[in-house]
Enzyme design. Structure first.
Site, PDB file in Angstrom:
ATOM      1  N   TYR A   1       0.808  -1.219   0.000  1.00  0.00           N
ATOM      2  CA  TYR A   1       0.000   0.000   0.000  1.00  0.00           C
ATOM      3  C   TYR A   1       0.844   1.273   0.000  1.00  0.00           C
ATOM      4  CZ  TYR A   1      -4.084   2.894   1.250  1.00  0.00           C
ATOM      5  OH  TYR A   1      -5.094   3.822   1.262  1.00  0.00           O
TER       6      TYR A   1
ATOM      7  N   SER B   1       1.126  -7.800   1.441  1.00  0.00           N
ATOM      8  CA  SER B   1       0.117  -6.860   1.898  1.00  0.00           C
ATOM      9  C   SER B   1      -0.820  -6.498   0.743  1.00  0.00           C
ATOM     10  CB  SER B   1       0.787  -5.629   2.512  1.00  0.00           C
ATOM     11  OG  SER B   1      -0.161  -4.823   3.164  1.00  0.00           O
ATOM     12  N   GLN B   2      -0.886  -5.209   0.343  1.00  0.00           N
ATOM     13  CA  GLN B   2      -1.692  -4.875  -0.831  1.00  0.00           C
ATOM     14  C   GLN B   2      -1.252  -5.710  -2.028  1.00  0.00           C
ATOM     15  OE1 GLN B   2      -2.874  -0.695  -2.620  1.00  0.00           O
ATOM     16  NE2 GLN B   2      -0.845  -1.265  -3.385  1.00  0.00           N
TER      17      GLN B   2
ATOM     18  N   ASP C   1      -0.136  -9.593  13.457  1.00  0.00           N
ATOM     19  CA  ASP C   1      -0.377  -8.554  12.461  1.00  0.00           C
ATOM     20  C   ASP C   1      -1.567  -7.696  12.871  1.00  0.00           C
ATOM     21  OD1 ASP C   1      -0.705  -7.056  10.140  1.00  0.00           O
ATOM     22  OD2 ASP C   1      -0.311  -8.760   8.814  1.00  0.00           O
TER      23      ASP C   1
ATOM     24  N   HIS D   1       3.138  -7.237  10.685  1.00  0.00           N
ATOM     25  CA  HIS D   1       2.818  -7.152   9.269  1.00  0.00           C
ATOM     26  C   HIS D   1       4.025  -7.336   8.355  1.00  0.00           C
ATOM     27  CE1 HIS D   1       0.112  -6.437   6.020  1.00  0.00           C
ATOM     28  NE2 HIS D   1       0.711  -5.322   5.618  1.00  0.00           N
TER      29      HIS D   1
END
Length: 323
Positions: free
Chosen positions: A93, A188-189, A274, A304
């Site tokens: 992100y 993640s993203q 996370d 994360h």
């Protein structure tokens, strides 16, 4: 580092199969979306990158994504034109593709590495992005999670996921890529985008989503203590009459619904401390994934950041056994 047990106990996570809303026209929506953008496709450009790196080829790629719009990527690969397997990577992100040659590991391991810039992002961390998003938005919270969220056709991630799927088409056309051995990955993203790309493009041979974001939106928005999901929470705190409309839009972009459609081998990872991506949201996608060959690496004491290089080493061994 997060706090201990941000979510369900591991035994419960392994059997967590929630009912995640799926639109009746999910497949039609994405078939239409991809067909419209493929009809506007133009030839890619691939030129040498400006870099002091000499022992590995680094090139600047521009390809046609959503609406035929130009999307940037770095192609980093071993020397020579012998076809190599490819790893297409998507970014976390608000990160960008950065400076050419920053990520050499996959090329050094014998793969063509393609790092896609995320349109409109690239100023939150790292060394920048180069791809604008020329589309506006109605009222939105700062960030990307609520841009165009009133309608699936205008939502930000419709454009991003289309870019990701169409990049696979471009990669498969390169003469230095073995089109039968194309993998997708990201954290993640980037992990959420990985799920979408693997579901939307049948040329994907394997998928490796790490701590994937954008899964089980309803639970994630309601329970995640931090951003970016809190962007949606803040939006709904103001637009009180749009709750069901917003979650109806998000159901077209939920990683769980993409995971259901993935049949390629898949290697997930999850971190149990996370606070950005709930472990239960990752397990929802993993447990409902349609692949018969799937596994998940669990990092019990990580946040994360997940497994970092330790996970990359697992990925290289896993890929070698399948490609």
């Amino acid at each position: 580092m997060g706090v201990a047990q941000t979510d369900l106990p591991l035994d419960d996570l392994r059997t967590f199969r929630p009912a995640v809303a799926e639109p009746a026209d999910f497949d039609e929506f994405w078939q239409r979306t991809l067909a419209e953008s493929r009809a506007l496709r133009t030839p890619p450009t691939l030129v040498p990158a400006v870099t002091p790196i000499t022992e590995i080829i680094v090139e600047d790629l521009t390809f046609a994504g959503f609406g035929g719009e130009p999307i940037r990527a770095w192609v980093t690969r071993p020397r020579g034109h012998t076809p190599h397997p490819a790893v297409v990577e998507y970014i976390g992100y608000n990160g960008g593709r950065g400076i050419p040659g920053e990520r050499l590991a996959w090329a050094a391991a014998g793969y063509v590495h393609v790092l896609m810039d995320t349109r409109g992002q690239g100023s939150g961390w790292g060394t920048g992005g180069d791809t604008p998003d020329p589309h506006g938005s109605d009222a939105a919270v700062p960030g990307f999670m609520t841009r165009g969220i009133a309608d699936p056709d205008t939502y930000f991630y419709r454009r991003v996921f289309t870019d990701a799927a169409l990049l696979i088409d471009t990669v498969c056309d390169f003469d230095f890529v073995d089109a039968g051995r194309v993998s997708v990955t990201g954290g993640s993203q980037g992990g959420g985008i990985t799920l979408a790309a693997a579901a939307l493009n049948p040329h994907v041979r394997t998928a490796m989503p790490d701590v994937p974001f954008l899964c089980h939106f309803r639970r994630s928005v309601e329970l995640t203590p931090g951003n970016p999901y809190q962007e949606v929470e803040r939006y709904l705190a103001v637009h009180r009459d749009r709750v069901e409309n917003v979650f109806a839009t998000l159901s077209y972009f939920d990683g769980v619904n993409f995971a259901r459609r993935i049949t390629a081998p898949a290697l997930f990872s999850v971190a149990l401390m996370d606070e950005t991506v709930l472990p239960s949201s990752v397990f929802a996608a993993y447990n409902l994934c349609g692949s018969a060959d799937r596994s998940i690496e669990v990092y019990a004491f990580n946040g994360h950041e997940g497994g970092l290089t330790a996970q990359w080493l697992r990925q290289t061994a896993w890929l070698a056994a399948r490609l």
